[in-house]
Design an enzyme around this catalytic site. Structure first.
Site, mmCIF file in Angstrom:
data_model
loop_
_atom_site.group_PDB
_atom_site.id
_atom_site.type_symbol
_atom_site.label_atom_id
_atom_site.label_comp_id
_atom_site.label_asym_id
_atom_site.label_seq_id
_atom_site.Cartn_x
_atom_site.Cartn_y
_atom_site.Cartn_z
ATOM 1 C CB THR A 55 9.165 24.365 -16.292
ATOM 2 O OG1 THR A 55 7.895 24.754 -16.808
ATOM 3 C CG2 THR A 55 9.169 22.860 -16.064
ATOM 4 C CE1 TYR A 118 -6.158 18.879 -9.544
ATOM 5 C CE2 TYR A 118 -8.395 19.638 -9.950
ATOM 6 C CZ TYR A 118 -7.526 18.708 -9.420
ATOM 7 O OH TYR A 118 -8.014 17.611 -8.781
ATOM 8 C CE1 TYR A 147 6.791 27.104 -20.809
ATOM 9 C CE2 TYR A 147 6.456 27.513 -18.458
ATOM 10 C CZ TYR A 147 7.156 26.889 -19.486
ATOM 11 O OH TYR A 147 8.199 26.053 -19.186
ATOM 12 C CE LYS A 177 10.412 28.122 -22.144
ATOM 13 N NZ LYS A 177 10.956 27.925 -20.770
#
Length: 316
Positions: A55, A118, A147, A177
């Site tokens: 990110t 999406y 993630y 994470k």
């Protein structure tokens, strides 16, 4: 190593990992030589590993070809592949496979994988099928770290899904994470899965000390681009059993995180790195992200300096 050792010592990326910024040239293409220089600085100043193309690295703003070029370029520039955890999760299954195979080919031990983001509210069955397809097509040889960032992806990982993936792909699904900011969720994952060697990393600097004591593996954070010395001080004190030093370093770490998130995070971090290096190229950022507004730069940098990070910083 035995299972009685802290997860910090057993984990592939145990300790402090930076979610690395991606510098850009005038055409907004990734500037790999400048990124390699920053990666070297991070490894010299307290980072145990480097989460690239996540990110903070604006990965979803880059094409698959650009992302592979960054991976290849960093390794060619001498950044050890064993220190890299590239982000490879995409909305398209085949893009995720291609990126993960590239990381595997380069010798990266693991990849950080967003869920397909999406389509919203996918079922656990759908997510399990997606990850199964990616893992089977990649064919092993690289660990997968999940993630969990529901604020950004809008697709969370349930404990049930993680358990199914661990059972189906032992030794491949290696950790997570968690950037949710929900420490209760991090602790629930540690309690449920750490005994299986599942590595839980906080995406929030303020939880580093806490997660180490609870059996987590460390952190993977954006602010480590600028506060890795403080994070490394927390880890050193944890290893030494010096709780007073650990709490003092954690206080600085928490303060720097709060200042970093007081402005748009990526833009603010770029300002700090631009000042440290004397290179204004660090301010370049791909739309829709924008540089930090000029009138905010001075107060932001002054607030960062007031955290006491300078007392823990290594020589650049």
């Amino acid at each position: 190593m035995t299972t009685t050792e802290p997860m910090l010592e057993r984990a592939l990326y145990g300790g402090v990992n930076a979610a690395v910024l991606t510098p850009m040239g005038p055409d907004l293409a990734p500037d790999v030589p400048l990124m390699a220089s920053h990666c070297r600085w991070l490894l010299e100043n307290g980072c145990d590993g480097l989460g690239i193309l996540g990110t903070t690295g604006e990965a979803t703003s880059f094409s698959v070809a650009e992302r592979i070029a960054v991976m290849e370029g960093l390794v060619a520039a001498g950044i050890p592949a064993e220190k890299l955890m590239p982000g490879t999760g995409c909305a398209a299954l085949t893009d995720s496979v291609e990126l993960t195979k590239a990381a595997k080919r380069l010798g990266c031990p693991g990849v950080l994988m967003l869920p397909p983001f999406y389509y919203k509210n996918p079922s656990d069955d759908g997510l399990f099928a997606w990850f199964s397809e990616v893992i089977n097509r990649v064919g092993g040889g690289v660990k997968v770290y999940l993630y969990h960032f529901p604020q950004q992806s809008a697709v969370p990982f349930s404990l049930e899904l993680i358990g199914r993936l661990l059972a189906a792909f032992p030794g491949v699904i290696k950790g997570v994470k968690d950037s949710s900011g929900d420490y209760g969720n991090m602790k629930a994952m540690i309690d449920a899965f750490a005994a299986q060697g599942f590595e839980v990393y906080s995406g929030s600097d303020e939880f580093l000390s806490r997660i180490l004591h609870d059996g987590g593996a460390g952190s993977i954070t954006a602010a480590a681009n600028v506060n890795c010395a403080a994070a490394a001080a927390v880890v050193r004190a944890f290893r030494a059993g010096d709780r007073a030093a650990e709490e003092a370093a954690q206080a600085v770490l928490t303060a720097t995180r709060r200042i970093a998130t007081s402005v748009p995070l990526i833009a603010g971090l770029r300002e700090i790195v631009a000042r440290r290096t004397g290179n204004p190229a660090w301010r370049r950022i791909r739309p829709p992200n924008l540089p930090l507004a000029a009138e905010k730069v001075g107060p932001f940098l002054a607030a960062f300096d007031a955290t006491g990070i300078g007392g823990l910083a290594h020589a650049a």
